[in-house]
Every structure is written in C-alpha cells, then in structure tokens.
Design a protein around this motif. Structure first.
Motif, PDB file in Angstrom:
ATOM      1  N   HIS A 137       0.824  -1.207   0.000  1.00  0.00           N
ATOM      2  CA  HIS A 137       0.000   0.000   0.000  1.00  0.00           C
ATOM      3  C   HIS A 137       0.858   1.257   0.000  1.00  0.00           C
TER       4      HIS A 137
ATOM      5  N   HIS B 282      -7.016  -4.368   5.008  1.00  0.00           N
ATOM      6  CA  HIS B 282      -8.058  -3.717   5.778  1.00  0.00           C
ATOM      7  C   HIS B 282      -8.051  -4.139   7.245  1.00  0.00           C
TER       8      HIS B 282
ATOM      9  N   GLY C 238      -3.797   1.420   2.959  1.00  0.00           N
ATOM     10  CA  GLY C 238      -4.674   2.098   2.017  1.00  0.00           C
ATOM     11  C   GLY C 238      -3.914   3.152   1.246  1.00  0.00           C
ATOM     12  N   GLU C 239      -4.658   3.934   0.469  1.00  0.00           N
ATOM     13  CA  GLU C 239      -4.028   4.979  -0.327  1.00  0.00           C
ATOM     14  C   GLU C 239      -4.394   6.366   0.177  1.00  0.00           C
TER      15      GLU C 239
ATOM     16  N   LEU D  43      -8.055   6.236   5.744  1.00  0.00           N
ATOM     17  CA  LEU D  43      -7.372   5.220   6.530  1.00  0.00           C
ATOM     18  C   LEU D  43      -7.456   5.543   8.020  1.00  0.00           C
TER      19      LEU D  43
END
Length: 540
Positions: A178, A213, A232-233, A238
């Motif tokens: 990620h 996740h 995450g991005e 997030l």
C-alpha cells in the motif's frame, strides 16, 4: 451415517427402512419423505443427510428434480436411485448428476445392503480425504501466515539490510503493497487470569485480511498484546476507518469478554516502520494517563520534553544523595526515588512524558551506583530492562515499581550489607521508623492504623509494613496494640476511670472489643487485671 428415504409409496418406503435397520450398517438416523419437495424442505430446514435413497417417479417433485436441486447447494450429499426397469432412462440421467448407484424395484435386502455398505465406505473415505485436505490447507495457510509475519516483523523492526529482499516481500504480500499505513497497538488487561485463547481466535478470524483492511499479529508489545496493520491509499480515510475499528474493538472486547483494552494508534504514513514506532510510543501513554483508553500518537511524544527533564532532575539529585551512603540506605533511596517518579509524579503530571527516557535514566542511575561502588550488575540486570523492552510487558505505573524492586533484589541480594540472602532494609539505619514510633507514642489515645501513618509520612502502606516489621521484628498492628494495652494497664491500675471510658479513650470501637484484645494480649480480662493490681504490694 444419516440416511433419508424418499418414496411416495408407503409400503416401498417402509420396506427399505426395515432393510436398513436390519443391516450391519450403523445409522445415526433414518429419515423419510413422501416426495422430493418434502425431502428438500427437510434439508433446507437443517436436516442434512449423508445419503438419500430416492425413487424417481413421485408427485410434486420427482427424484431427478430433487437430485438436481440438492446437488446444486449440497454437493457432498450422496444418492442411490431406487426404481423399476421402466425407468432405466431416468437412471441414466441421474448418473449425469453424480449418482453412482441404482437399486431396482422391488428392492431386495441383499442388493440394497451391499450398495449401502459400499456407499458407507465411499462416504467414510471421502470424509477422511476432506479432513486431510482441510488439514493440509490449514497447515499451508498457517505456514504462509508465519512466513508473512516474519517478513513483516523484519520490515517493521528494520532488521533487513537488503533493499531488494524488502521489495520482494512487498510484491509477495498484499498487506505490504500500500501507499499508506496505520498501525494500532493493543494491550489486553485480563487481571490475574490469562486471556482466553478463544479471544485470539475470534480476533484472528475478524482481522485475517491480507489485502490490508486489518491484519493482526500477536504479542508484539509484550504479553497479551497484538498489533493491527491497516493499509490504504487515502490517509484521511485510513485514519477514519482505523479509529472506528479501534472503538468497535474496545467496546466488543469489553462487552463480550469483560476485558479492559488500551490502544495506541499511529498516524497514517508511507513507512510502516514509522507507524510501528509511533504505535508503540502511543501505547506507553498508559503509564501516564491510565489504562482502558485509546491514545492517538502525538508528535511531541518522540522527544524528552520539559516534564521529562524535570523528573530526570530527580535522578540527578538522587545520585548526589547516594554518595557515601551505606548499601541499606542507598537501596532505600533508590526505592523511594522509583516510587516518587513512576507513581506519584507521573500520576500528577498532565503533560506527555517519554516513559522510555525516564526508565532508561533510572536504570542508568542504578548502573552508575554499581560502578562507583564495585557491585556486579552485568549478569544481574535483565537485558530487556537494559534495552527498555521490559516496559512492554508492564501494565501500569505500579508495575514499573514492582519491576524495579525485582531488579534491586537481584542486584544486591548477596552483596555486602545483606543478611540471610535478603536485603537488609534501610529503615534499620534511618530515623524514619524512630519518627513513626514517636508519633504513635504521642498519639496512642487516637485511632491509629497503617493508612493514617502512611498518609502522615507519605510512605506507601505496603512498603511501610515491610520496613516497620524489619526494624521492630513485629507487625505495625501488633506494635500499636501492644502500646495501647500497656497504656490501658496503667490506667486500670489508677482505678479512677471506668473500663468503658478507658476503651473509648484508647480508640477502641467498644468495650467488648477492648476486653477481647486485652485478654488475648495479657491472658486476663481488664476487670481481673484491675483487681489483681489493687491487691499487689505496690498498691497496698
């Protein structure tokens, strides 16, 4: 084995059931249904057989329709078709649905039993093969998890120097691929009992998400701890998702398992190693602000601020005071300093403190004392204490002091100045106990207990109890009781006061209690003592 017989002809159905019960095959249950629809309803209601013996021609739903419907949702259920010669074409169609056995009507016992026995063996073999497959799959999954966690651990703790290997790990494991990461460090507070293993199994199932996740890894910040890695991005999304998950987790563990939960949450960042360190630091806020809370990481936790410097000054003053002290007095001072800094001062301080900095400063204080006075410490201080990792295992402020007590015991147990393998307490060589004895003597007519004296002299009650017994060879309660009884003897000898007044004047709750204590101590009642003292030559 559970069997279901499906046939619209009652006699045929009863005959098959009779043959089954008369066979050598052991059945858990033998169920019946009048047509395919009845059988399907039973199955959908939770009655799942291992084997179905079904006729083909039936009203409402025939055998082929039943086979097709069941195989679609319950592929492990086996079928045996029972029908006449005229329905052979149907039997061929049934074979296309995976039916492997066919018994002609009218059903004969020998034909039916041989087919059922063969099916029993096939079902048993398939069950064993399935169990073996599940076992292999479970082992394979656990091996992959272990390999992945090993890679993640090396990455988080920066133990791998080869950048190429790091990139290989990132490509192989989705959780490491990620753009942004957030790590939550979680500590469970179970009290005296260990955390139930079912709790960890439940948590694993909940967070076993390799896509990022929420990935759980156990025991990374000491006993009964784990970390959750979120990837995450979008950093804002997030942070929001991780915060919500942390609150849900804390509420769930509290409501379902009665566990107090402390959580430290890092900031979202592109480097998982940074997130790991931030989560560890945030979790240590429990020492300053208490447990069963959620602590987001704050940037100023990373440096020794003014509050930390102020408390560190206490160590410098303590080091000066250690000069030319006997071992007993030095130990007393070291203990007092630990309680002062890690219990009282931390509880009063409202600023964020670098607990690692303070703990290391205290350990360095002890080491410098050992070096100056020639005490061996190399093999007597736990490496985790020297590195500061011991803090990960500790619950709260009081646990830090207990850990320090253990360290002092190990360091000085057999050093000159100790007796019988146990440390000689500094109270034997200080004026503190003398002051307490003087205070008790002056106030013997008041209600005095260990807590009131501890509050008066600002000493921990349990610590005071230990040092008082070491100094006087008797417990605090026994010592005070002895003084009160001696005073009571004096007052009883004068004869001017009623026994009830003497009891009340010495702080006893009532005369009966005073009488019991007096007799237990002297062997006589207050009245007997008074009468005896009147008859003595001294009072003649």
């Amino acid at each position: 084995m559970k069997v279901m017989v499906v046939d619209d002809e009652e006699l045929s159905k009863d005959k098959i059931v009779y043959f089954l019960h008369g066979s050598s095959v052991s059945f858990e249950s033998v169920l019946t249904a009048g047509n395919g629809r009845e059988a399907l309803d039973l199955i959908k209601g939770g009655v799942i057989p291992d084997l179905i013996l079904t006729d083909i021609r039936m009203p409402v739903m025939n055998g082929l329709e039943l086979i097709e419907a069941v195989k679609e949702e319950y592929p492990d259920i086996r079928f045996i078709v029972t029908s006449g010669y005229a329905d052979f074409d149907y039997a061929v169609k049934a074979m296309k649905h995976g039916v492997t056995d066919y018994v002609l009507k009218p059903v004969k016992a020998q034909d039916l039993i041989s087919v059922v026995e063969a099916m029993r063996d096939a079902i048993a073999a398939a069950g064993q093969a399935k169990e073996e497959s599940i076992r292999i799959e479970t082992v394979s999954r656990e091996n992959r998890r272990m390999a992945m966690e090993k890679e993640i651990y090396h990455l988080l703790t920066d133990r791998r120097d080869d950048e190429g290997e790091k990139k290989d790990a990132v490509r192989e494991f989705a959780i490491l691929g990620h753009g942004s990461y957030l790590i939550a460090s979680v500590k469970l507070h179970a009290g005296e009992r260990p955390v139930d293993g079912e709790v960890y199994l439940e948590l694993r199932n909940r967070f076993d998400d390799e896509t990022g996740h929420g990935w759980m890894m156990e025991n990374y910040f000491g006993k009964d701890t784990f970390i959750l890695i979120f990837g995450g991005e979008d950093e804002n999304q997030l942070a929001d998702a991780a915060s919500k998950e942390a609150h849900r987790l804390r509420a769930s563990l509290g409501d379902r398992h009665g566990l107090a939960v402390t959580i430290g949450i890092s900031r979202p960042c592109g480097d998982p190693r940074t997130a790991y360190r931030q989560a560890a630091m945030a979790l240590k806020n429990r020492f300053c602000f208490g447990t069963d809370r959620i602590f987001p990481y704050a940037a100023n936790e990373a440096r020794s601020n003014s509050a930390s410097q102020s408390l560190a000054l206490k160590f410098k003053l303590a080091e000066q005071s250690l000069e030319n002290k006997s071992l007993a007095k030095a130990i007393d001072l070291l203990r007092h300093t630990a309680e002062d800094v890690f219990v009282r001062s931390l509880a009063e301080c409202r600023e964020e403190i670098s607990i690692d900095y303070l703990f290391n400063e205290y350990v360095n204080l002890v080491i410098r004392f050992c070096l100056k006075n020639g005490y061996d410490f190399v093999d007597r201080i736990d490496p985790d204490v020297l590195s500061g990792r011991a803090l990960d295992e500790l619950e709260d402020r009081e646990a830090i002091v207990k850990s320090i007590e253990t360290m002092i015991e190990r360091l000085f147990r057999s050093a000159p100045g100790s007796e019988g393998g146990a440390l000689r307490n500094a109270a034997l060589h200080s004026s503190v106990i003398d002051q307490i004895i003087g205070y008790v003597s002056r106030n013997i007519e008041e209600e005095i207990n260990l807590q009131t004296v501890s509050d008066k002299f600002a000493i921990n009650p349990s610590y005071l109890s230990r040092v008082f017994k070491a100094a006087t060879s008797q417990s605090f309660v026994k010592y005070v009781t002895g003084l009160k009884i001696d005073k009571a003897k004096e007052l009883l000898g004068n004869g001017a006061l009623e026994i009830a007044d003497i009891a009340h004047g010495l702080g006893f709750s009532d005369q009966q209690y005073f009488n019991r204590v007096f007799k237990k101590t002297t062997g006589t009642t207050p009245s007997e003592w008074r009468n005896k003292s009147k008859k003595s030559p001294k009072n003649a």
